[in-house]
Design an enzyme around this catalytic site. Structure first.
Site, PDB file in Angstrom:
ATOM      1  N   HIS A 121      -7.465  -5.493  -1.355  1.00 27.93           N
ATOM      2  CA  HIS A 121      -5.883  -3.996   0.052  1.00 27.93           C
ATOM      3  C   HIS A 121      -5.314  -4.929   0.214  1.00 27.93           C
ATOM      4  CE1 HIS A 121      -3.482  -0.268  -1.113  1.00 27.93           C
ATOM      5  NE2 HIS A 121      -3.502  -0.550   0.392  1.00 27.93           N
ATOM      6  N   SER A 147       0.770  -0.923  -0.206  1.00 25.33           N
ATOM      7  CA  SER A 147      -0.178  -0.073  -0.032  1.00 25.33           C
ATOM      8  C   SER A 147       1.110   0.833  -0.474  1.00 25.33           C
ATOM      9  CB  SER A 147      -0.911  -0.293   1.446  1.00 25.33           C
ATOM     10  OG  SER A 147      -2.106   0.945   1.079  1.00 25.33           O
ATOM     11  N   ASP A 160       4.613  24.611  -0.256  1.00 24.37           N
ATOM     12  CA  ASP A 160       6.380  24.406  -0.348  1.00 24.37           C
ATOM     13  C   ASP A 160       6.448  22.932  -0.292  1.00 24.37           C
ATOM     14  OD1 ASP A 160       5.725  24.899   2.662  1.00 24.37           O
ATOM     15  OD2 ASP A 160       7.122  25.365   3.404  1.00 24.37           O
TER      16      ASP A 160
END
Length: 508
Positions: free
Chosen positions: A483, A206, A429
């Site tokens: 998953h 994952s 940023d």
């Protein structure tokens, strides 16, 4: 078969393109209590002689031997390392556990580094030889890394994060806990732990797979081979959080449809719960921790309920016990404490605030997320307005792996971090890129990836886009697992991935 004719399948792939020489990518690692170590893609480096590594004694669990390692690493690898030596706040501790099959402690085994999913989850704690760890230990010396901020690696918990006196200071600290620095930590450890600082194999599950692709981008000299399970991230500057969530809502809708097809009796139960919550004082009911359960909060249970194996069953059985029995005639209808406590335990934000705080930030490359999931959800509000759906007699849709700004009001454990969460969502940023597409297109490290067709967490279409950008990658595409495939089918998943790399499985 979930709408697909076979339970497991592979898409044909063209042979890997010719492998070109990798462009030089220089990475500088600042070693605490030692001189600077500089490495390049050509790859020679010397093992640092410092005191930043402490190894523990071997101990046992059934059929395994384990040893703990602790490393003192820079919080910020870009700042002056001499200044870091003078300030304890400039360094953190990173923990890794070495695991071998019993009796193999002194054998010369290749190293395999495991990168856990998340963000914010610690590595597994083995209590016996089982699952993928047992399989990997047949041939490898496994290193279970607690990624920085998790487990025993300077853990960022509700209590430890509360030490910061302002949201600004907390954000300035948290910015160092993304994939770029997890890779820096891994290289710091490899140079000290692996004999002759040889490259190692990595297994990324994952979010750990996201970190693995960052590793392939900027420090391929440290890698012998890479295995990814449900972990191909969106790459490139255009792969924003908005891009990710737009793609994910399509699969999320399908998962909701599958759930209600399996448990149609839950359609009316969930509607009834939503109506009850909406009509309660304050728009919800108190949770045991002090938070509040609202209709939109109830929908978040889909995060685990819709995306993991046995999640459908677990969610269904939870709704079976949503109401208290009426023991005294005339008593008001009420949601059971069992349901409320189980809901909180399943979501577990009190144990892992880092997941909520940094979840959207893992996608940010030079731009803010601005609460992407929340904004994209408004594009689907006709489907996901729970109260309106309940009133109109439609199915109530659950949400998936998404963090919303209102959760920092409704989840008691997160309330203290509300201001920091908003600052992180507005932060502009971030480093311009977590991945180097040019390097990946010229990749020379053998890579094999398990891609789960019905994955709700890592969108299949986006994963395939990324795979097309990684030279030489071998894919095993299946809808047999969700998953959590590495956990649920560990032997089959590892056999398939290693088989593609060692020639035992056909490439296409």
């Amino acid at each position: 078969m979930r709408g697909i004719p076979s339970s497991s399948f592979r898409f044909p792939r063209h042979p890997p393109p010719p492998r070109f020489h990798h462009p030089t990518n220089r990475l500088t690692f600042y070693c605490y209590s030692s001189s600077v170590v500089t490495m390049n893609s050509g790859g020679n480096s010397t093992k640092p002689d410092d005191k930043s590594h402490i190894a523990g004694n071997w101990f046992s669990v059934p059929e395994l031997r384990l040893r703990d390692h602790r490393f003192t690493v820079p919080l910020d690898y870009t700042s002056n390392h001499h200044q870091q030596q003078k300030s304890s706040s400039s360094v953190i501790s990173v923990f890794a556990r070495e695991v071998v099959s019993a009796g193999k402690e002194e054998q010369q085994l290749p190293y395999l580094l495991y990168l856990q999913g998340g963000p914010g989850f610690e590595s597994p704690r083995p209590n016996e030889a089982s699952g993928w760890i047992k399989k990997a230990c047949e041939e490898y010396r496994v290193i279970l890394l607690d990624q920085r901020g998790t487990g025993l690696s300077t853990p960022l918990t509700i209590s430890s994060l509360s030490q910061f006196t302002s949201a600004e200071k907390l954000v300035d600290y948290l910015k160092h806990f993304r994939a770029d620095n997890i890779v820096n930590d891994a290289e710091f450890i490899r140079l000290r732990l692996v004999p002759n600082a040889e490259p190692w194999t990595i297994l990324g599950q994952s979010y750990g797979g996201f970190c693995a692709v960052t590793y392939l981008s900027f420090a391929p000299q440290g890698l012998k081979q890479a295995l990814l399970t449900g972990g191909l991230p969106p790459i490139g500057n255009g792969s924003t959080a908005d891009y990710v969530y737009r793609a994910c809502f399509e699969q999320l809708t399908l998962q909701n449809e599958k759930y209600y097809k399996r448990y149609p009796q839950d359609i009316e139960i969930v509607r009834e719960v939503v109506k009850y919550l909406a009509e309660s004082e304050g728009g919800g009911v108190p949770l045991p921790s002090g938070g509040i359960l609202t209709p939109r909060g109830l929908q978040t249970i889909g995060l685990s309920g819709l995306g993991l194996s046995t999640g459908f069953e677990r969610m269904h059985y939870l709704f079976e016990r949503v109401w208290d029995p009426v023991l005294v005639p005339g008593s008001k209808k009420s949601i059971s404490y069992f349901f409320l406590k189980s809901f909180e335990d399943w979501m577990a934000f009190d144990k892992n605030p880092l997941y909520a705080l940094l979840h959207e930030s893992i996608y940010c490359q030079g731009a803010p997320s601005k609460w992407a999931a929340h904004r994209i959800r408004t594009e689907h509000e006709s489907k996901f307005d729970a109260v309106k759906a309940a009133k109109e007699g439609r199915t109530v849709m659950f949400t998936g792996e998404m963090i919303f700004p209102w959760m920092f009001d409704e989840v008691h454990a997160l309330r203290h971090f509300k201001d920091a969460a908003h600052l992180l969502a507005d932060k502009k940023d971030w480093p311009s890129s977590l991945y180097n597409v040019t390097a990946l297109k010229n990749n020379k490290v053998p890579v094999a990836a398990a891609v789960y067709h019905d994955d709700m967490f890592v969108n299949f279409k986006l994963a395939m886009e990324t795979a097309s950008q990684i030279s030489g990658i071998r894919l095993w595409i299946t809808n047999e697992f969700m998953h959590s495939g590495l956990r649920d089918g560990s032997e089959q998943v590892l056999d398939s991935l290693f088989g593609m790399l060692n020639g035992k499985k056909p490439l296409f």
